[in-house]
Design a protein around this motif. Structure first.
Motif, PDB file in Angstrom:
ATOM      1  N   UNK A 328       0.899  -1.220   0.259  1.00 30.54           N
ATOM      2  CA  UNK A 328      -0.120  -0.197  -0.062  1.00 30.54           C
ATOM      3  C   UNK A 328       0.888   1.246   0.025  1.00 30.54           C
ATOM      4  N   UNK A 329       0.895   2.162  -1.065  1.00 31.31           N
ATOM      5  CA  UNK A 329       1.760   3.133  -1.001  1.00 31.31           C
ATOM      6  C   UNK A 329       1.318   4.412   0.053  1.00 31.31           C
ATOM      7  N   UNK A 330       2.393   4.502   0.902  1.00 30.66           N
ATOM      8  CA  UNK A 330       2.136   5.393   2.127  1.00 30.66           C
ATOM      9  C   UNK A 330       2.426   6.846   1.592  1.00 30.66           C
ATOM     10  N   UNK A 331       3.420   6.970   0.955  1.00 28.98           N
ATOM     11  CA  UNK A 331       4.207   8.391   0.586  1.00 28.98           C
ATOM     12  C   UNK A 331       4.810   8.027  -0.885  1.00 28.98           C
ATOM     13  N   UNK A 332       4.992   9.196  -1.684  1.00 31.52           N
ATOM     14  CA  UNK A 332       5.818   9.267  -2.732  1.00 31.52           C
ATOM     15  C   UNK A 332       7.011  10.044  -2.633  1.00 31.52           C
ATOM     16  N   UNK A 333       8.097   9.674  -2.994  1.00 36.82           N
ATOM     17  CA  UNK A 333       9.180  10.310  -2.935  1.00 36.82           C
ATOM     18  C   UNK A 333      10.061  10.063  -4.213  1.00 36.82           C
ATOM     19  N   UNK A 334      10.813  11.223  -4.673  1.00 41.36           N
ATOM     20  CA  UNK A 334      11.725  11.295  -5.680  1.00 41.36           C
ATOM     21  C   UNK A 334      13.179  10.544  -5.397  1.00 41.36           C
ATOM     22  N   UNK A 335      13.742   9.882  -6.421  1.00 41.81           N
ATOM     23  CA  UNK A 335      15.120   8.914  -5.784  1.00 41.81           C
ATOM     24  C   UNK A 335      15.578   8.701  -7.595  1.00 41.81           C
ATOM     25  N   UNK A 336      16.518   9.447  -7.988  1.00 39.67           N
ATOM     26  CA  UNK A 336      16.888   9.183  -9.142  1.00 39.67           C
ATOM     27  C   UNK A 336      17.584   8.057  -9.542  1.00 39.67           C
ATOM     28  N   UNK A 337      18.076   7.209  -8.372  1.00 40.50           N
ATOM     29  CA  UNK A 337      18.847   5.933  -8.391  1.00 40.50           C
ATOM     30  C   UNK A 337      17.769   4.749  -8.747  1.00 40.50           C
ATOM     31  N   UNK A 338      16.443   5.036  -8.397  1.00 35.13           N
ATOM     32  CA  UNK A 338      15.611   3.875  -8.673  1.00 35.13           C
ATOM     33  C   UNK A 338      14.533   4.487  -9.745  1.00 35.13           C
ATOM     34  N   UNK A 339      13.986   3.511 -10.381  1.00 31.46           N
ATOM     35  CA  UNK A 339      12.661   3.793 -11.289  1.00 31.46           C
ATOM     36  C   UNK A 339      11.777   4.246 -10.434  1.00 31.46           C
ATOM     37  N   UNK A 340      10.737   4.645 -11.514  1.00 28.55           N
ATOM     38  CA  UNK A 340       9.402   4.964 -10.821  1.00 28.55           C
ATOM     39  C   UNK A 340       8.558   3.653 -10.597  1.00 28.55           C
ATOM     40  N   UNK A 341       7.755   3.932  -9.591  1.00 32.99           N
ATOM     41  CA  UNK A 341       6.930   2.486  -9.095  1.00 32.99           C
ATOM     42  C   UNK A 341       7.858   1.709  -8.343  1.00 32.99           C
ATOM     43  N   UNK A 342       9.002   1.768  -7.933  1.00 31.65           N
ATOM     44  CA  UNK A 342       9.786   0.994  -6.945  1.00 31.65           C
ATOM     45  C   UNK A 342       9.618   1.390  -5.695  1.00 31.65           C
TER      46      UNK A 342
END
Length: 381
Positions: A328-342
């Motif tokens: 269950x998504x609790x929050x979203x954060x940017x992280x250029x080291x990982x693809x989206x939806x990871x």
């Protein structure tokens, strides 16, 4: 919270879904009864026609007074009489149909009965696991923790005061588990005997009838009554099984898992403080480690209790794609080291339990159902 089946299969539906299935089953039974009555009428008509032809041949084509021939010569203005041979043929046909229906209903009842027994057994195991865990914590773990706490210097105790309060809350939450768990302790499942109509009952019903319409109406009413009584028996055991399952799941999710969450949270937030105190008071390093073990010991014993009832933490890995059936998504954060939806971080552990159907499967194909989804932080660049 809706529960979903892990990768292999979604868990069966909510009580709304169960009610829908019951209504569908009721419609099926009504349709079956209507088809059965139609077959009875068709059989009666065939028997009457055959008897008419036989009597016409015996009487040279002329019906005897009051017989089938006379009834046909008058334009079929009355119901045909129901003779002894007709009745016996009809009874034989109905007995065969009744046996098929009874066996189908009996199988449904047995399936529901097995499920009700399964969840009763799981309730007994859960109560025993909780009762023994609470006893161990109250008689051993908490006394040892308090003893170590009192041996620490007063300045150290003062800095750990908030952590003490959290642990005392966990102690009280554990103590309040026993009585609700006792309600899960059910060892008896009522054994329902399905009603059925016997050959002698059919004979008794038809012995009082002299024409087709009256016999058909009486039989249809009797068969519907038997069908309704069977459906009620099956529904009672099905509802009992579903009620036991839901109560068991709610107890684990709403009563036990919040305590596990509290222990994990306390351990996570206490560790930096304990490390700081060890640096400031090197001589008390061992005692601080002993005090800090309370979180590990409590966590270990509660997880062991859950394992006894086949409830397990999910193996959620960071840096892997999110699975919305498990996470269950609790929050979203940017992280250029990982693809989206990871998955970037696990905020709250998820749990799953072994399906009751797994006992019919091999060891390599066990089915797990989601008890509680894991809360995670998802990457969104």
């Amino acid at each position: 919270m809706a529960r979903k089946v892990r990768v292999r299969k979604k868990r069966f539906g909510s009580r709304d879904s169960a009610l829908k299935k019951q209504l569908q089953e009721f419609d099926r039974r009504i349709s079956g009864l209507e088809n059965q009555v139609a077959k009875i009428l068709e059989i009666l008509q065939q028997i009457v026609a055959q008897a008419s032809r036989l009597r016409e041949r015996e009487n040279g084509g002329v019906g005897e007074s009051g017989g089938v021939g006379e009834w046909e010569s008058r334009g079929k203005t009355h119901d045909p009489p129901l003779g002894a041979v007709d009745k016996m043929q009809l009874i034989a046909k109905l007995v065969e149909e009744e046996e098929k229906n009874y066996k189908a209903d009996e199988q449904q009842l047995n399936d529901c009965y097995i499920q009700a027994q399964h969840w009763a057994h799981r309730g007994v195991i859960l109560f025993d696991a909780i009762a023994s865990t609470v006893e161990l914590c109250q008689n051993k773990l908490f006394p040892e923790y308090r003893k170590v706490k009192n041996e620490l210097p007063v300045p150290v105790q003062e800095k750990l005061q908030k952590r003490y309060e959290g642990i005392e809350i966990i102690d009280r939450m554990l103590a309040r588990l026993v009585e609700p768990a006792r309600e899960l302790y059910e060892t008896e499942t009522p054994n329902r005997q399905l009603p059925r109509i016997s050959k002698s009952e059919l004979i008794d019903i038809l012995s009082k009838k002299t024409n087709q319409e009256s016999a058909s109406q009486t039989l249809a009413k009797k068969l519907k009554e038997i069908g309704d009584r069977r459906y009620k028996c099956i529904a009672e055991i099905r509802e009992l099984a579903e009620r036991r399952q839901q109560r068991w799941l709610n107890f684990v999710e709403k009563k036990v898992l919040p305590i596990v969450d509290g222990i994990e949270s306390g351990q996570r937030y206490s560790q930096p403080l304990v490390e700081q105190l060890k640096d400031e008071n090197p001589t008390w390093s061992t005692k601080l480690d002993d005090w800090f073990k309370i979180y590990h010991n409590l966590h270990l014993n509660l997880l062991h209790a859950l394992e006894q009832v086949q409830v397990y933490p999910m193996q959620v890995k960071t840096k892997t794609p999110i699975d919305y059936t498990l996470h269950e998504p609790f929050d979203v954060q940017a992280d250029e080291s990982l693809p989206n939806e990871y998955i970037k971080e696990v905020i709250r552990q998820g749990y799953e339990y072994l399906s009751e159907k797994s006992k019919l499967k091999s060891q390599n194909s066990k089915e797990f159902l989601v008890l509680r989804t894991a809360q995670v932080v998802v990457v969104k660049n």
